[in-house]
Design an enzyme around this catalytic site. Sequence first.
Site, PDB file in Angstrom:
ATOM      1  N   ASP A  62       0.790  -1.246   0.000  1.00 45.90           N
ATOM      2  CA  ASP A  62       0.000   0.000   0.000  1.00 45.90           C
ATOM      3  C   ASP A  62       0.820   1.294   0.000  1.00 45.90           C
ATOM      4  OD1 ASP A  62      -1.353  -2.231   0.918  1.00 45.90           O
ATOM      5  OD2 ASP A  62      -2.076  -1.299   2.739  1.00 45.90           O
ATOM      6  N   ASP A 141       0.580  -4.367  18.207  1.00 46.42           N
ATOM      7  CA  ASP A 141       1.178  -4.322  19.545  1.00 46.42           C
ATOM      8  C   ASP A 141       1.632  -5.710  19.996  1.00 46.42           C
ATOM      9  OD1 ASP A 141      -0.970  -5.685  20.622  1.00 46.42           O
ATOM     10  OD2 ASP A 141      -1.768  -3.973  21.738  1.00 46.42           O
TER      11      ASP A 141
HETATM   12  N1  DQQ Z   1      -2.060  -3.760   4.066  1.00 47.54           N
HETATM   13  C1  DQQ Z   1      -3.501  -3.896   4.086  1.00 47.54           C
HETATM   14  C2  DQQ Z   1      -3.900  -2.956   5.168  1.00 47.54           C
HETATM   15  C3  DQQ Z   1      -2.825  -3.122   6.174  1.00 47.54           C
HETATM   16  C4  DQQ Z   1      -1.602  -3.273   5.329  1.00 47.54           C
HETATM   17  C5  DQQ Z   1      -4.122  -3.596   2.736  1.00 47.54           C
HETATM   18  C6  DQQ Z   1      -0.582  -4.234   5.888  1.00 47.54           C
HETATM   19  O1  DQQ Z   1      -5.168  -3.225   5.708  1.00 47.54           O
HETATM   20  O2  DQQ Z   1      -2.725  -2.030   7.061  1.00 47.54           O
HETATM   21  O3  DQQ Z   1      -3.364  -4.094   1.690  1.00 47.54           O
HETATM   22  O4  DQQ Z   1       0.555  -4.279   5.076  1.00 47.54           O
END
Ligand code: DQQ
Length: 578
Positions: A62, A141
């Site tokens: 992301d 956490d």
């Molecule tokens: N990637 C997801 C999110 C999360 C992140 C979406 C974890 O929900 O925070 O691709 O790498």
Amino acid sequence: MTILSTMWLMPLFTFIYVNGILPIEATHHVYRNLQSLSSDDSFKQPYRTAYHFQPPKNWINDPNGPLSYKGLYHLFYQYNPKGAVWGNIVWAHSVSTDLVNWTPLDPAIFPSQPSDINGCWSGSATILHGNKPAILYTGIDPMNHQVQNIAYPKNLSDPFLREWIKSPKNPLMEPTSENKINASSFRDPTSGWLGKDGNWRIIIGSKRNTRGIAILYKSKDFINWIKSKHPLHSAKGTGMWECPDFFPVLKIGRFGVDTSLNSDDVRHVLKVSLDDKKHDYYLIGTYNDEKDKFVPDKGFEEENIEQILRYDYGKYYASKTFFDDGKNRRILLGWVNESSSVADDIKKGWSGIHTIPRTIWLHKSGKQLIQWPVVEVEKLRVNPVKWPTKILKGGELFPINGVTAAQADVEISFEVNNIREAEVLDKWTDPQILCSQKGTSVKSGLGPFGLLVFASKGLQEFTSVFFRIFIYQQKNLVLFCSDQSRSSLNKDNDMTTYGTFIDVDILHEKLSLRSLIDHSVVESFGGEGKACITSRVYPTLAINDKALIYAFNNGTTNVKITRLSAWSMKKAQLNGNL
Ligand code: DQQ
């Protein structure tokens, strides 16, 4: 055999046991043994992109916290510093003056306090009063609970915002027995927006059973947050809402506006990344900031999921927008996962790219957004090729010579006249299914016509991006497809065909297509940005200077090409190309 079929495969939503304590609900495939595996250096790299964002190696997902500050764009992104699969996640950081050329900096946010010791997941930036950026992000956490943390730049006079410090008050928001938030479904805070009461608001993605929820929090000081009794919006049956995004768009015009603006001149957009579908869906509606309710014009509960608008009908997820106040535009960034096997990702040593940043605005109909690559990407165009108007007869195929076909930008427009020749569609069918049933080879009265890209000389390999016109309920219906089924002789890749209907009135408008072609990605914009389809492809023959592009018409009726402009694309500076 691929690693997909080995014992390391764990299902989606895998529960991994860390230190024998509590499980993390992961949204990505978790391959524990591959998370720190280095690549095979001898692997040739035909699939690295020349102008789509990617770091020199390893896994990315992301885009996080994009912002513009003191003349620089900042892009953070989910990154595994140790390997080509998801894991060990930190916020990597790059900066740019033009959203096209990027300079890497050290990771900005990485596990360092109890509230993020098991991972620094997605989040967003907000520019607070006095032009002070702040980042809210999800930390994992020690109990593997998802909690929300804040980080600030250490030195506001550094335009690179290199160092970020975390508040000792973290976590600012956490699941408790009173708030009944599901500790494994509470993540991805949005940018904040200010209500007329002077309070900041954010939403956080969640779910209760299968109801997707945008939990709303309010704060006076951006530190002390109070959960609202009602979510901003929710919809049953949609599952976990990841990476929500909420922003206003002007009813008229292309300019973007500040995230806090709410007036009669704007509509609001709620985007959610549906974990169950792995697609980004958006709703256009009205935001009442006294009641803090968002009411979509057409919601998930009223429509079939296939009828809900998406940013992109191909491989695309976890997107995020930001307001670029320097140029008064709203920019959309998105993650494009690989379609290759995990074994191939490990071999090449990297996985994941981002799309070209897109400017977005509301179409004058008010019914959908328009997306277009940021104008800056046009700086990479060289050696233009232009065609005069050309009739493309049924069955014809014309090579587009003079461009570097594996690294190109192509714009083509069609005029379609013999509308009555179009095939009649008796009943509404999911457009993606229609695209894969009919593909590139099934002829009809009008279509398929469009572009063949990454085509090998003997057409053993090609990817086709095309239109097909139907008559449905006495009206024309335009289908827009990206067919990867013949894209590679390597059958380990996911070659799913993608498609959507596109709202173009072909009696009065030209039918346009733009494709940004970049070694292993084809990012296509149909109908001047009314629909986007991004595909990942891995040709074995049609690589580098062996790749060809054609304009084709495989229908039985002629179509007219009213415009063909194509360019070779220069390499962008992407964190040090290999
Ligand atoms: N990637 C997801 C999110 C999360 C992140 C979406 C974890 O929900 O925070 O691709 O790498």
